[in-house]
Design a protein around this motif. Structure first.
Motif, PDB file in Angstrom:
ATOM      1  N   GLY A  30       0.829  -1.180   0.000  1.00 35.74           N
ATOM      2  CA  GLY A  30       0.000   0.000   0.000  1.00 35.74           C
ATOM      3  C   GLY A  30       0.876   1.247   0.000  1.00 35.74           C
ATOM      4  O   GLY A  30       2.094   1.185   0.185  1.00 35.74           O
ATOM      5  N   GLY A  52     -12.842  -3.885   3.347  1.00 36.18           N
ATOM      6  CA  GLY A  52     -11.817  -3.007   3.899  1.00 36.18           C
ATOM      7  C   GLY A  52     -11.306  -3.538   5.218  1.00 36.18           C
ATOM      8  O   GLY A  52     -11.626  -4.666   5.633  1.00 36.18           O
ATOM      9  N   GLU A  73      -7.754   3.300  12.505  1.00 37.12           N
ATOM     10  CA  GLU A  73      -7.512   3.555  11.090  1.00 37.12           C
ATOM     11  C   GLU A  73      -8.401   2.645  10.245  1.00 37.12           C
ATOM     12  O   GLU A  73      -8.560   1.465  10.547  1.00 37.12           O
ATOM     13  N   ARG A  74      -8.964   3.221   9.160  1.00 37.48           N
ATOM     14  CA  ARG A  74      -9.737   2.433   8.198  1.00 37.48           C
ATOM     15  C   ARG A  74      -9.051   2.495   6.841  1.00 37.48           C
ATOM     16  O   ARG A  74      -8.650   3.556   6.378  1.00 37.48           O
ATOM     17  N   TYR A  75      -8.913   1.318   6.210  1.00 39.91           N
ATOM     18  CA  TYR A  75      -8.309   1.205   4.896  1.00 39.91           C
ATOM     19  C   TYR A  75      -9.291   0.531   3.953  1.00 39.91           C
ATOM     20  O   TYR A  75     -10.118  -0.287   4.377  1.00 39.91           O
ATOM     21  N   ASP A  76      -9.190   0.847   2.650  1.00 43.58           N
ATOM     22  CA  ASP A  76     -10.031   0.170   1.676  1.00 43.58           C
ATOM     23  C   ASP A  76      -9.322  -1.073   1.147  1.00 43.58           C
ATOM     24  O   ASP A  76      -8.203  -1.387   1.545  1.00 43.58           O
ATOM     25  N   LEU A  79      -5.720  -0.982  -0.039  1.00 42.89           N
ATOM     26  CA  LEU A  79      -4.718  -0.663   0.993  1.00 42.89           C
ATOM     27  C   LEU A  79      -4.508   0.834   1.147  1.00 42.89           C
ATOM     28  O   LEU A  79      -3.453   1.281   1.620  1.00 42.89           O
ATOM     29  N   GLN A  80      -5.507   1.620   0.746  1.00 43.27           N
ATOM     30  CA  GLN A  80      -5.431   3.066   0.882  1.00 43.27           C
ATOM     31  C   GLN A  80      -6.098   3.502   2.185  1.00 43.27           C
ATOM     32  O   GLN A  80      -7.185   3.009   2.535  1.00 43.27           O
ATOM     33  N   LEU A  81      -5.466   4.421   2.881  1.00 47.23           N
ATOM     34  CA  LEU A  81      -6.007   4.940   4.133  1.00 47.23           C
ATOM     35  C   LEU A  81      -7.237   5.800   3.836  1.00 47.23           C
ATOM     36  O   LEU A  81      -7.152   6.774   3.077  1.00 47.23           O
ATOM     37  N   TYR A 502       0.770  -5.089   8.841  1.00 47.04           N
ATOM     38  CA  TYR A 502       0.959  -3.662   9.103  1.00 47.04           C
ATOM     39  C   TYR A 502       2.454  -3.405   9.218  1.00 47.04           C
ATOM     40  O   TYR A 502       3.170  -4.137   9.915  1.00 47.04           O
ATOM     41  N   GLN A 510       2.331   1.713   6.402  1.00 46.22           N
ATOM     42  CA  GLN A 510       1.688   1.188   5.205  1.00 46.22           C
ATOM     43  C   GLN A 510       1.175  -0.221   5.483  1.00 46.22           C
ATOM     44  O   GLN A 510       1.576  -0.857   6.470  1.00 46.22           O
TER      45      GLN A 510
END
Length: 517
Positions: A30, A52, A73-76, A79-81, A502, A510
């Protein structure tokens, strides 16, 4: 000329084949994102149910680092924040966290000075719009003690007055809270079972069992209807004097339901159980782990017990000594053959009910060091050494056992050390991180993966096939993975055959996804 071209083409193809990746994996990085909290620990990583991911970190600030809150934190799926939420909360001891039906649940233990009691509570919020609400689970009147929640595998302390343990089953469908309070002649041990919707299924007074023994619970399995818990506990005998040849503890299986409890011990003459793990199969219950021939913590093989889930009577048992192959993996031709300090890490069951499990050689050492100011301080070091992996056939016979030599030590966040595992199609894959470019050869007969000194880490996969044959490969180079992976805290996505890691250092972070092809 044509012949020369064929030779060159052949050599080129051989070179390509020689460099071809052996492990059936691919990986994606990511984007690297800035992070304002340099000092933090990863607590929870989960699938959000919408393709996600949700991560929870505790962060620390101040001249003397102290916990200040929780960053969510939430990611799609790419792997984008997507978003961050800062839950500013301090003064509570975090116990565990889990995601259920779009609700993030953070489990805490707190001491209420005004009421003189310990309180378990859950802070719950929807992940789309964070708004935490607190729900009290239970309270226990007690004086305050140091470190009431702990999992020291070898030296449990029952003299503090109050101790507690929280154990989730592997499927994360439920958990138990065990509370043991002792004051004067009062000695109460209560076991509470909850589902992950936070409904209490029952509580059971276990106090009559602790008149002669103290119990340290280690592993748990819960029936599919969430009405029965099978707990593996290390039962320490209370008497003060022991003969030299007498053991101070034994492993027991405890069955607990709203109808009461039953216990079953496993030791036989000359066979002493160690580190057992309960497994619920389609129509039976088995406990597997290690055993020792002597009354100490030196292991000699792998034990298997087929247990009646109703009566806890033992239907059959198997003691599988470590093979010569296993001993040579670990010791080579060395005469000093002592195996101890093994802690369960993972269990996988095939559709044929074969059992794959792995454990790690884990222990803690202490030393005194002198600071620049001349002060003597005590340093704890956490050792994550060899990996032990085994396959048991459906009837409990040992198909194979292998030892993977590894040496790691940490003083801080253990997420970067140890390993994680994934089983697929009869093969088991182990992920480790090391700054070394290659494993080290020992006495020209076996290899060891060492931690190394560099800040940058390579990612290795070690594989064991259906017959226990070992192979390894470096899949991510440290020049590519500039941020170290928290290799022992992945998210496993069995449905899509991938693992999510992570990666963080300082102010950069990332996600890294490894997929099995």
């Amino acid at each position: 000329m044509m012949k020369q071209r064929f030779v060159l083409l052949f050599l080129f193809l051989m070179g390509v084949m020689g460099n071809a990746q052996k492990m059936p994996v691919s990986y994606d990085f990511g984007e690297k994102f800035n992070d304002r909290y340099r000092y933090s620990n990863l607590l929870t990583i989960a699938d959000d149910g919408e393709d996600g991911y949700v991560l929870v970190r505790a962060y620390f600030q101040g001249l003397i680092l102290k916990p200040k809150g929780y960053l969510i934190e939430r990611y799609d799926r790419n792997l984008q924040l997507v978003s961050e939420y800062n839950y500013k909360l301090k003064g509570l001891d975090f116990v565990d966290g889990f995601l259920k039906n779009g609700q993030l649940n953070l489990l805490f233990l707190n001491y209420n000075y005004d009421r003189g009691q310990y309180e378990y509570s859950v802070h719950t919020s929807p992940i789309h719009e964070f708004n935490f609400r607190e729900k009290k689970l239970l309270s226990i009147s007690s004086e305050q003690v140091q470190n009431p929640v702990g999992k020291n595998y070898y030296n449990r302390n029952f003299s503090k007055g109050f101790s507690t343990a929280i154990l989730f089953n592997q499927e994360k469908t439920g958990f138990i809270i065990s509370t043991h309070h002792k004051k004067g002649k009062s000695n109460k041990h209560i076991i509470h079972l909850y589902d992950t919707a936070l409904n209490k299924k029952f509580e059971h007074d276990f106090s009559y069992e602790i008149e002669e023994k103290n119990y340290a619970f280690e592993n748990i399995a819960i029936s599919s209807d969430l009405q029965t818990a099978y707990i593996i506990g290390k039962a320490y005998f209370k008497k003060k004097r022991f003969r030299v040849d007498e053991r101070k503890f034994q492993y027991e299986l405890i069955k607990v339901s709203q109808n009461g409890s039953q216990t079953q011990s496993f030791d036989d003459p000359g066979k002493y159980s160690e580190g057992l793990y309960p497994i619920i199969l389609s129509d039976r219950l088995v406990c597997t782990g290690f055993y020792a021939d002597r009354k100490d913590n030196r292991y000699n093989g792998i034990a298997y017990f087929d247990v009646n889930p109703i009566s806890l009577n033992i239907n059959s048992k198997k003691y599988n000594p470590f093979s010569q192959q296993f001993m040579e993996d670990k010791f080579g031709r060395d005469e000093e053959k002592e195996i101890k300090n093994l802690v369960f890490k993972g269990v996988e069951i095939t559709p044929e009910e074969e059992i794959f499990f792995n454990a790690e050689e884990y222990f803690v050492t202490n030393s005194m060091e002198v600071t620049g100011a001349g002060q003597r301080i005590r340093i704890e070091r956490f050792h994550h050494n060899d990996i032990v992996s085994a396959k048991l056939n459906t009837n409990g016979d040992l198909a194979w056992a292998r030892n993977i030599n590894k040496a790691e030590v940490t003083q801080g966040d253990g997420a970067y050390a140890s390993y994680s595992s994934y089983s697929r199609n009869g093969k088991t894959y182990f992920f480790i991180c090391t700054s070394s470019e290659n494993p080290q050869l020992i006495n020209n007969e076996r290899i060891i993966f060492k931690q190394g000194l560099s800040r940058n880490r390579n990612v290795f996969i070690i594989s064991l096939d259906e017959d226990g044959k070992m192979d390894y490969e470096k899949i991510i180079d440290n020049q590519e993975a500039r941020l170290p992976l928290m290799v022992s805290k992945p998210l496993k996505n069995i449905a899509e055959n991938n693992m999510l890691f992570y990666a963080k250092r300082g102010s950069k972070k990332q996600l890294v996804k490894v997929a099995f092809n």
